[in-house]
Design a protein around this motif. Sequence first.
Motif, PDB file in Angstrom:
ATOM      1  N   GLU A  91       0.112  58.542   0.585  1.00 11.88           N
ATOM      2  CA  GLU A  91       0.874  59.489  -0.249  1.00 11.88           C
ATOM      3  C   GLU A  91       2.013  60.161   0.522  1.00 11.88           C
ATOM      4  O   GLU A  91       2.206  61.365   0.470  1.00 11.88           O
ATOM      5  CB  GLU A  91      -0.075  60.545  -0.846  1.00 11.88           C
ATOM      6  N   SER A  94       4.317  62.086  -1.808  1.00 11.88           N
ATOM      7  CA  SER A  94       3.673  62.871  -2.875  1.00 11.88           C
ATOM      8  C   SER A  94       3.960  62.278  -4.254  1.00 11.88           C
ATOM      9  O   SER A  94       4.550  62.933  -5.107  1.00 11.88           O
ATOM     10  CB  SER A  94       4.177  64.312  -2.868  1.00 11.88           C
ATOM     11  N   GLN A  96       2.128  61.841  -6.807  1.00  7.83           N
ATOM     12  CA  GLN A  96       1.566  62.645  -7.909  1.00  7.83           C
ATOM     13  C   GLN A  96       2.487  63.820  -8.237  1.00  7.83           C
ATOM     14  O   GLN A  96       2.723  64.133  -9.395  1.00  7.83           O
ATOM     15  CB  GLN A  96       0.193  63.212  -7.493  1.00  7.83           C
ATOM     16  N   HIS A  97       3.003  64.459  -7.194  1.00  2.70           N
ATOM     17  CA  HIS A  97       3.884  65.619  -7.372  1.00  2.70           C
ATOM     18  C   HIS A  97       5.162  65.215  -8.110  1.00  2.70           C
ATOM     19  O   HIS A  97       5.605  65.889  -9.041  1.00  2.70           O
ATOM     20  CB  HIS A  97       4.213  66.216  -5.997  1.00  2.70           C
ATOM     21  N   THR A 153      -8.098  66.859  -6.947  1.00  2.00           N
ATOM     22  CA  THR A 153      -6.734  67.016  -7.463  1.00  2.00           C
ATOM     23  C   THR A 153      -6.106  68.284  -6.892  1.00  2.00           C
ATOM     24  O   THR A 153      -4.912  68.335  -6.639  1.00  2.00           O
ATOM     25  CB  THR A 153      -6.695  67.034  -9.009  1.00  2.00           C
ATOM     26  N   LYS A 156      -4.130  68.201  -3.637  1.00  4.08           N
ATOM     27  CA  LYS A 156      -2.806  67.549  -3.711  1.00  4.08           C
ATOM     28  C   LYS A 156      -1.722  68.518  -4.179  1.00  4.08           C
ATOM     29  O   LYS A 156      -0.568  68.131  -4.341  1.00  4.08           O
ATOM     30  CB  LYS A 156      -2.872  66.340  -4.640  1.00  4.08           C
ATOM     31  N   ASP A 158       0.901  70.906  -3.580  1.00  3.24           N
ATOM     32  CA  ASP A 158       1.737  71.200  -2.406  1.00  3.24           C
ATOM     33  C   ASP A 158       1.978  72.698  -2.211  1.00  3.24           C
ATOM     34  O   ASP A 158       2.229  73.157  -1.105  1.00  3.24           O
ATOM     35  CB  ASP A 158       3.080  70.466  -2.557  1.00  3.24           C
ATOM     36  N   GLN A 163       2.573  70.128   2.680  1.00  4.14           N
ATOM     37  CA  GLN A 163       2.511  68.888   3.467  1.00  4.14           C
ATOM     38  C   GLN A 163       2.814  69.089   4.952  1.00  4.14           C
ATOM     39  O   GLN A 163       2.253  68.410   5.799  1.00  4.14           O
ATOM     40  CB  GLN A 163       3.504  67.871   2.900  1.00  4.14           C
ATOM     41  N   MET A 168      -2.615  64.494   4.245  1.00  2.00           N
ATOM     42  CA  MET A 168      -3.559  64.135   3.184  1.00  2.00           C
ATOM     43  C   MET A 168      -4.870  63.583   3.740  1.00  2.00           C
ATOM     44  O   MET A 168      -5.945  63.846   3.206  1.00  2.00           O
ATOM     45  CB  MET A 168      -2.900  63.128   2.228  1.00  2.00           C
TER      46      MET A 168
END
Length: 201
Positions: A91, A94, A96-97, A153, A156, A158, A163, A168
Amino acid sequence: MKDKIIHKSVDLFLNLGFKSVTMDDIANEMGISKKTIYVHFPNKTKLVETVTFTLFETICDGIDCICETSNNPIEELYAIKMFVMQHLKNEKTSPQHQLKKYYPQIFETLRLKQFEKMHESVGESLQKGVDTQLFRKDIDIDFISRMYFNGMTGIKDDSIFPQEQFNMEYLMESYLEYHLRAIVTDKGLTILNQFIKKNQS
């Protein structure tokens, strides 16, 4: 050709981010014209959606294989973590972000699919742990599997786990240990400690 476009797009999106990669970038990387991509995908949103759900299905298949062949539910969770990390390229960008920010509808659909899958597979894993006396018999399986999803979840996010402060790998490793220490029996704790020690050395 459609599968090749999906495969290349997965690679680019995970390495560079959903927002950064354009249809031109994908076409240039593949040495094809942009028109060829549009034959299969009317727009970038449709491509992002297809890529997202294809990757999700691949990860689900891998998780099912791990669950069928694992020695015990403790090692199973760590094996799943490694598998997911490899598939999501740790990741770096990111994904997902970015998905949440630029493609909120796709993100929400994915999140529901992820919840359904994780709730089911973690529930089965917890039951296996109870049956083999590695997890306490008085745990509330439905509650814990929901908490597990929420935690996985949550790490994750941020804004809570920036980060630059947490990578991660560390977050997933720490959360897994946190989760397992809360539910293991003495027998399970022995296996967990042995596993952690073996994998740290």
